[in-house]
Scaffold this motif. Structure first.
Motif, PDB file in Angstrom:
ATOM      1  N   ARG A   1       0.822  -1.209   0.000  1.00  0.00           N
ATOM      2  CA  ARG A   1       0.000   0.000   0.000  1.00  0.00           C
ATOM      3  C   ARG A   1       0.858   1.262   0.000  1.00  0.00           C
ATOM      4  O   ARG A   1       0.532   2.238  -0.680  1.00  0.00           O
ATOM      5  CB  ARG A   1      -0.930  -0.013   1.213  1.00  0.00           C
ATOM      6  CG  ARG A   1      -1.916   1.138   1.237  1.00  0.00           C
ATOM      7  CD  ARG A   1      -2.890   1.038   2.392  1.00  0.00           C
ATOM      8  NE  ARG A   1      -2.243   1.253   3.689  1.00  0.00           N
ATOM      9  CZ  ARG A   1      -2.900   1.404   4.831  1.00  0.00           C
ATOM     10  NH1 ARG A   1      -4.228   1.343   4.844  1.00  0.00           N
ATOM     11  NH2 ARG A   1      -2.255   1.593   5.971  1.00  0.00           N
ATOM     12  N   ALA A   2       1.948   1.235   0.754  1.00  0.00           N
ATOM     13  CA  ALA A   2       2.804   2.415   0.840  1.00  0.00           C
ATOM     14  C   ALA A   2       3.459   2.738  -0.497  1.00  0.00           C
ATOM     15  O   ALA A   2       3.666   3.911  -0.827  1.00  0.00           O
ATOM     16  CB  ALA A   2       3.864   2.199   1.915  1.00  0.00           C
ATOM     17  N   ARG A   3       3.774   1.709  -1.269  1.00  0.00           N
ATOM     18  CA  ARG A   3       4.453   1.913  -2.551  1.00  0.00           C
ATOM     19  C   ARG A   3       3.494   2.183  -3.697  1.00  0.00           C
ATOM     20  O   ARG A   3       3.889   2.745  -4.709  1.00  0.00           O
ATOM     21  CB  ARG A   3       5.303   0.680  -2.908  1.00  0.00           C
ATOM     22  CG  ARG A   3       6.395   0.352  -1.912  1.00  0.00           C
ATOM     23  CD  ARG A   3       7.378  -0.665  -2.492  1.00  0.00           C
ATOM     24  NE  ARG A   3       6.755  -1.890  -2.940  1.00  0.00           N
ATOM     25  CZ  ARG A   3       6.528  -2.950  -2.172  1.00  0.00           C
ATOM     26  NH1 ARG A   3       6.825  -2.897  -0.880  1.00  0.00           N
ATOM     27  NH2 ARG A   3       5.993  -4.050  -2.655  1.00  0.00           N
ATOM     28  N   GLY A   4       2.268   1.713  -3.557  1.00  0.00           N
ATOM     29  CA  GLY A   4       1.375   1.735  -4.716  1.00  0.00           C
ATOM     30  C   GLY A   4       0.055   2.426  -4.472  1.00  0.00           C
ATOM     31  O   GLY A   4       0.013   3.601  -4.116  1.00  0.00           O
TER      32      GLY A   4
ATOM     33  N   ILE B   1       2.234  -6.848  -7.684  1.00  0.00           N
ATOM     34  CA  ILE B   1       1.263  -7.628  -6.912  1.00  0.00           C
ATOM     35  C   ILE B   1      -0.019  -6.817  -6.746  1.00  0.00           C
ATOM     36  O   ILE B   1       0.026  -5.637  -6.387  1.00  0.00           O
ATOM     37  CB  ILE B   1       1.813  -8.004  -5.521  1.00  0.00           C
ATOM     38  CG1 ILE B   1       3.104  -8.814  -5.647  1.00  0.00           C
ATOM     39  CG2 ILE B   1       0.769  -8.801  -4.736  1.00  0.00           C
ATOM     40  CD1 ILE B   1       3.765  -9.115  -4.308  1.00  0.00           C
ATOM     41  N   TRP B   2      -1.160  -7.476  -6.998  1.00  0.00           N
ATOM     42  CA  TRP B   2      -2.470  -6.902  -6.721  1.00  0.00           C
ATOM     43  C   TRP B   2      -3.169  -7.769  -5.672  1.00  0.00           C
ATOM     44  O   TRP B   2      -3.143  -9.001  -5.743  1.00  0.00           O
ATOM     45  CB  TRP B   2      -3.354  -6.871  -7.955  1.00  0.00           C
ATOM     46  CG  TRP B   2      -2.877  -5.978  -9.059  1.00  0.00           C
ATOM     47  CD1 TRP B   2      -1.812  -5.126  -9.051  1.00  0.00           C
ATOM     48  CD2 TRP B   2      -3.472  -5.855 -10.360  1.00  0.00           C
ATOM     49  NE1 TRP B   2      -1.700  -4.473 -10.252  1.00  0.00           N
ATOM     50  CE2 TRP B   2      -2.710  -4.909 -11.075  1.00  0.00           C
ATOM     51  CE3 TRP B   2      -4.576  -6.446 -10.970  1.00  0.00           C
ATOM     52  CZ2 TRP B   2      -3.020  -4.545 -12.390  1.00  0.00           C
ATOM     53  CZ3 TRP B   2      -4.883  -6.100 -12.278  1.00  0.00           C
ATOM     54  CH2 TRP B   2      -4.116  -5.143 -12.979  1.00  0.00           C
ATOM     55  N   ILE B   3      -3.794  -7.119  -4.707  1.00  0.00           N
ATOM     56  CA  ILE B   3      -4.649  -7.782  -3.730  1.00  0.00           C
ATOM     57  C   ILE B   3      -6.063  -7.263  -3.940  1.00  0.00           C
ATOM     58  O   ILE B   3      -6.282  -6.044  -3.999  1.00  0.00           O
ATOM     59  CB  ILE B   3      -4.218  -7.487  -2.280  1.00  0.00           C
ATOM     60  CG1 ILE B   3      -2.710  -7.747  -2.089  1.00  0.00           C
ATOM     61  CG2 ILE B   3      -5.053  -8.299  -1.295  1.00  0.00           C
ATOM     62  CD1 ILE B   3      -2.299  -9.186  -2.239  1.00  0.00           C
TER      63      ILE B   3
ATOM     64  N   ARG C   1       2.180  -1.042  -7.305  1.00  0.00           N
ATOM     65  CA  ARG C   1       2.593   0.095  -8.123  1.00  0.00           C
ATOM     66  C   ARG C   1       1.406   1.028  -8.310  1.00  0.00           C
ATOM     67  O   ARG C   1       0.261   0.579  -8.370  1.00  0.00           O
ATOM     68  CB  ARG C   1       3.115  -0.371  -9.482  1.00  0.00           C
ATOM     69  CG  ARG C   1       4.362  -1.250  -9.391  1.00  0.00           C
ATOM     70  CD  ARG C   1       4.857  -1.649 -10.756  1.00  0.00           C
ATOM     71  NE  ARG C   1       6.004  -2.560 -10.662  1.00  0.00           N
ATOM     72  CZ  ARG C   1       6.662  -3.069 -11.697  1.00  0.00           C
ATOM     73  NH1 ARG C   1       6.272  -2.747 -12.938  1.00  0.00           N
ATOM     74  NH2 ARG C   1       7.679  -3.881 -11.523  1.00  0.00           N
ATOM     75  N   PRO C   2       1.652   2.323  -8.423  1.00  0.00           N
ATOM     76  CA  PRO C   2       0.540   3.268  -8.575  1.00  0.00           C
ATOM     77  C   PRO C   2      -0.246   3.029  -9.864  1.00  0.00           C
ATOM     78  O   PRO C   2       0.284   2.526 -10.855  1.00  0.00           O
ATOM     79  CB  PRO C   2       1.240   4.636  -8.600  1.00  0.00           C
ATOM     80  CG  PRO C   2       2.573   4.407  -7.967  1.00  0.00           C
ATOM     81  CD  PRO C   2       2.957   3.005  -8.333  1.00  0.00           C
TER      82      PRO C   2
END
Length: 467
Positions: free
Chosen positions: A32-35, A226-228, A433-434
């Motif tokens: 979450r912090a990165r993307g 990665i996607w959650i 990733r954003p």
């Protein structure tokens, strides 16, 4: 690069994001912090299996051919005599790929360098590319499910994640998809805020941590995205309506799982268990819209709406129109037009509680105008399921605190999903990733995945790429 999509099956946004905020899920916190972290709307019915079609085909469930966890086969071409009914619970889940539309390809057919685990939608994957396949595996899962073995599910969930990482390292796919079932299993039994649900979320966090460590060891950390995401939410269900039994008590011959042989009046196909497709006059081989059924079945509809368990009844009317009924809030009509716009016109009331008529909205505006309501994205979702050829003649969404199945569940449901309610339709999304564009619905993830992988996005999807 490798795109990994992890479905935290049944995770609510508030529960998952709250656990991250509390420091319980450090690997997900790092993503979450990165993307990007968002709350999206899922689909109706908001049930496992059907709600995987957005991720893997970019389609609403009805268009994809999976209108619910259970459905009745009017054509009598896809299911076995004499039941002519489909259930994706247990071994029936192995039939989902054959039921999918052939007009669109799955993510695994677009990108053959893929692996998939514990997914109802796996068309395009070979046996080597699947984690868990075949009759023996299906029988083991059915045994675990029907015994109500929650500890067995948790062990299996952990094994799934570890095997998933091992396969990715060994096979180096471009896209990898895994559904973690533990959150949903624990939520059904204990409720979404229970410590065992947090335990299941930690399994998802462990998979992410293990995966990132494996890529870092190989010097490939920059190649991993990665996607959650979740397929549906959860909400407490302290009250259970035996919908099939109630309809039978009214004098109708009923067909419903698990006893689906016989009964020629009404097929009761429950999903989640907070929604149901009702199929009327089972001798007909073609679906009839409500005006052709009204004379005989209007009293039946009135009795359904009198049940405390029923919140909304959707009636396909033909000509891209569906009527929505609520006993307490009246009725309204929903329309789709040839230019792709949607409308909501109140008649005897305001069943969706939107406060006004909404006319000529595109898909984005329809989402924006409903997202804060009790029924987010309901205009688009109701039109989509009503238009599905395999959908029922009457489609029910349960009232808050209720579901439609009081018998035959191996584990007592204290929480459920499937309805058009807010707590069922809102799901979390996290990416490492954003995202440059806007993500609104889970159907947007499939075209976004294709763009991320450098693949062309086909026409005719229900979602739009955010990249």
């Amino acid at each position: 690069m490798t795109l990994v999509i992890l479905v935290a099956d049944g995770a609510r946004p508030d529960t998952l994001f709250g656990a991250i905020d509390a420091g319980e899920l450090p690997a997900l916190a790092g993503l979450r912090a990165r993307g990007t972290a968002l709350t999206l709307t899922s689909v109706f019915p908001s049930v496992t299996g059907s709600a995987y079609t957005p991720f893997l085909m970019g389609l609403h469930p009805g268009r994809a051919g999976l209108p619910g966890l259970r459905w009745y086969d009017r054509e009598r071409r896809h299911t076995l005599w004499p039941a002519h009914a489909r259930s994706y619970v247990g071994l029936g889940g192995m039939r989902a790929d054959k039921d999918l539309t052939r007009e669109h390809r799955t993510l695994f057919e677009h990108e053959p360098r893929a692996i998939g685990g514990f997914t109802y939608v796996g068309r395009g994957l070979s046996t080597r590319q699947r984690i868990g396949t075949g009759w023996a595996f299906g029988a083991r899962m059915a045994w675990t499910h029907f015994r109500g073995d929650l500890d067995g599910w948790m062990r299996f969930d952990r094994w799934l994640g570890e095997e998933f990482v091992r396969r990715i390292v060994a096979q180096r796919p471009r896209v990898a998809f895994l559904a973690h079932p533990g959150i949903d299993k624990m939520s059904h039994r204990f409720g979404h805020g229970h410590p065992r649900v947090l335990e299941a979320m930690r399994t998802v966090d462990h998979t992410v941590r293990t995966l990132e460590a494996a890529f870092a060891r190989e010097g490939r950390a920059g190649e991993l995205e990665i996607w959650i995401v979740s397929d549906h939410g959860h909400a407490p269900v302290p009250q259970h309506e035996d919908l099939a039994g109630t309809i039978a008590s009214w004098g109708h011959a009923v067909r419903a799982h698990p006893w689906v042989i016989g009964g020629d009046d009404v097929a009761v196909m429950v999903s989640g268990n907070a929604m149901a497709h009702l199929y009327l006059e089972l001798g007909r081989r073609r679906r009839a819209v409500w005006p052709a059924l009204r004379d005989r079945w209007q009293p039946f509809l009135e009795r359904l709406l009198d049940l405390p368990a029923v919140d909304l009844a959707l009636l396909p009317m033909g000509d891209a129109r569906v009527r929505v009924h609520s006993r307490a809030r009246g009725s309204a009509d929903l329309f789709t037009a040839g230019d792709g716009t949607f409308s909501y016109r109140r008649d005897s009331g305001d069943p969706l509680g939107l406060g006004q008529d909404l006319l000529g909205l595109d898909e984005t505006a329809a989402w924006e105008r409903t997202r804060e309501s009790e029924y987010p994205d309901a205009i688009v979702q109701a039109c989509a399921i009503a238009a599905a050829p395999r959908a029922g003649d009457i489609i029910l969404s349960a009232a808050p605190g209720w579901d439609f199945r009081s018998r035959y569940e191996p584990v007592l449901h204290t929480s459920g999903h499937g309805a058009m309610q807010r707590d069922h339709l809102l799901v979390p999304f996290i990416s490492s990733r954003p995202m440059a564009g806007a993500l609104r619905r889970t159907v947007d993830l499939f075209p976004t995945a294709l763009t991320t992988l450098g693949l062309p996005v086909p026409r005719g999807l229900d979602g739009k790429s955010a990249r």
